[in-house]
Design an enzyme around this catalytic site. Structure first.
Site, mmCIF file in Angstrom:
data_model
loop_
_atom_site.group_PDB
_atom_site.id
_atom_site.type_symbol
_atom_site.label_atom_id
_atom_site.label_comp_id
_atom_site.label_asym_id
_atom_site.label_seq_id
_atom_site.Cartn_x
_atom_site.Cartn_y
_atom_site.Cartn_z
ATOM 1 N N GLU A 15 0.865 -1.184 0.000
ATOM 2 C CA GLU A 15 0.000 0.000 0.000
ATOM 3 C C GLU A 15 0.899 1.231 0.000
ATOM 4 O OE1 GLU A 15 -1.950 2.460 0.392
ATOM 5 O OE2 GLU A 15 -3.917 1.975 1.180
ATOM 6 N N ASN A 102 -5.590 4.598 8.722
ATOM 7 C CA ASN A 102 -5.513 3.978 7.394
ATOM 8 C C ASN A 102 -4.695 4.771 6.384
ATOM 9 O OD1 ASN A 102 -6.675 3.602 4.506
ATOM 10 N ND2 ASN A 102 -7.391 1.776 5.573
ATOM 11 N N ASN A 148 -11.210 6.378 3.824
ATOM 12 C CA ASN A 148 -9.979 5.735 3.370
ATOM 13 C C ASN A 148 -9.021 6.764 2.778
ATOM 14 O OD1 ASN A 148 -8.111 3.858 2.276
ATOM 15 N ND2 ASN A 148 -9.702 2.336 1.962
ATOM 16 N N ASP A 198 -10.166 3.130 -2.734
ATOM 17 C CA ASP A 198 -9.149 2.998 -1.687
ATOM 18 C C ASP A 198 -8.284 4.260 -1.735
ATOM 19 O OD1 ASP A 198 -7.107 2.142 0.057
ATOM 20 O OD2 ASP A 198 -7.292 0.070 -0.558
#
Length: 266
Positions: A15, A102, A148, A198
């Protein structure tokens, strides 16, 4: 069709791609408790960030410090690389630990904005939070379902937040002095495919790139929230994307199904 090349394999849920000033590509490994790096000369390695760590979003500031959300340790942490251990910057909101942080971004005034969606298995509203340069921490939203990715529109004053579980992106005016997200409204609906948006990235073309987790694609939006086009990807679960500021790698995408970083020629 733009060329797509896999440049990294074998990652454990990557990520948050980002670049330091020397052209090194970084990303986090959520399931590897590590930050992975790939230098322009092709050498690569990892910085392990501790037992129990689950690093998520990553931001590299203009001093090449690596800021990352650590959902495993419920904290925002920072590394002055190389040679230093991660420092915990924020781990509580009042008396409560951060709820699975996150993703994160800085505004031009140095305020750190981050999302705390909670567990991905819950369907309860999460929060969007801010930490000022002097350490004031507050919630700026508590109504989004799995907030997110974060980005600013080209004007630098409109804050976008991805709401994964409702498959939409919100926009509102950002008050950097009062630390308020004013009048957020739905800016874009990302459609039926996948779990939802995302990571978000503003491109040098002033278009907004949204990784659609579970949708095998990036959706690209005009500043008005109108869909411009879609970039199909070889993996099902893109998590985030970033542009190489040197132009060497073009657009890079982290993808968690196959544990890859994909380069897209722009």
């Amino acid at each position: 069709m733009k060329n797509r090349d896999v440049i990294v394999t074998g990652l454990q849920f990557p990520e948050g791609p980002a670049f330091t000033s020397d052209g090194t590509l970084w990303c986090v490994e959520q399931e590897g408790a590590s930050l992975f790096w790939l230098k322009p000369d092709g050498t690569s390695g990892r910085v392990h960030v501790g037992i129990g760590s689950r690093p998520n979003g990553l931001h590299i500031d203009d001093r090449d410090r690596l800021w990352f959300c650590d959902s495993g340790l419920h904290a925002i942490r920072c590394i002055n690389y190389p040679g230093q251990e991660p420092e915990t910057i924020v781990d509580h909101m009042a008396d409560e630990p951060l709820n699975w942080p996150n993703d994160l971004i800085f505004d031009p005034e140095g305020n750190l904005i981050f999302t705390c969606p909670g567990s991905p298995d819950d369907d309860e509203p999460g929060s969007v939070c801010v930490c000022s340069p002097v350490g004031e921490v507050k919630k700026i939203s508590e109504k989004l379902f799995y907030p997110n990715g974060l980005a600013f529109l080209p004007n630098g004053r409109t804050l976008l937040v991805a709401e994964t579980h409702r498959k939409r992106i919100w926009a509102g005016r950002w008050d950097a002095v009062g630390l308020n997200w004013i009048n957020p409204t739905v800016w874009a609906e990302t459609g039926p495919d996948g779990f939802g948006p995302d990571g978000l990235t503003l491109g040098p073309d002033n278009l907004l790139y949204a990784a659609i987790y579970g949708g095998s694609c990036l959706q690209v939006y005009k500043p008005t929230g109108v869909l411009s086009h879609t970039i199909e990807l070889p993996g099902e679960n893109p998590t985030n994307c970033a542009f190489d500021p040197t132009g060497r790698l073009g657009l890079v995408v982290t993808e968690s199904e196959k544990g890859q970083v994909i380069r897209i020629e722009m």
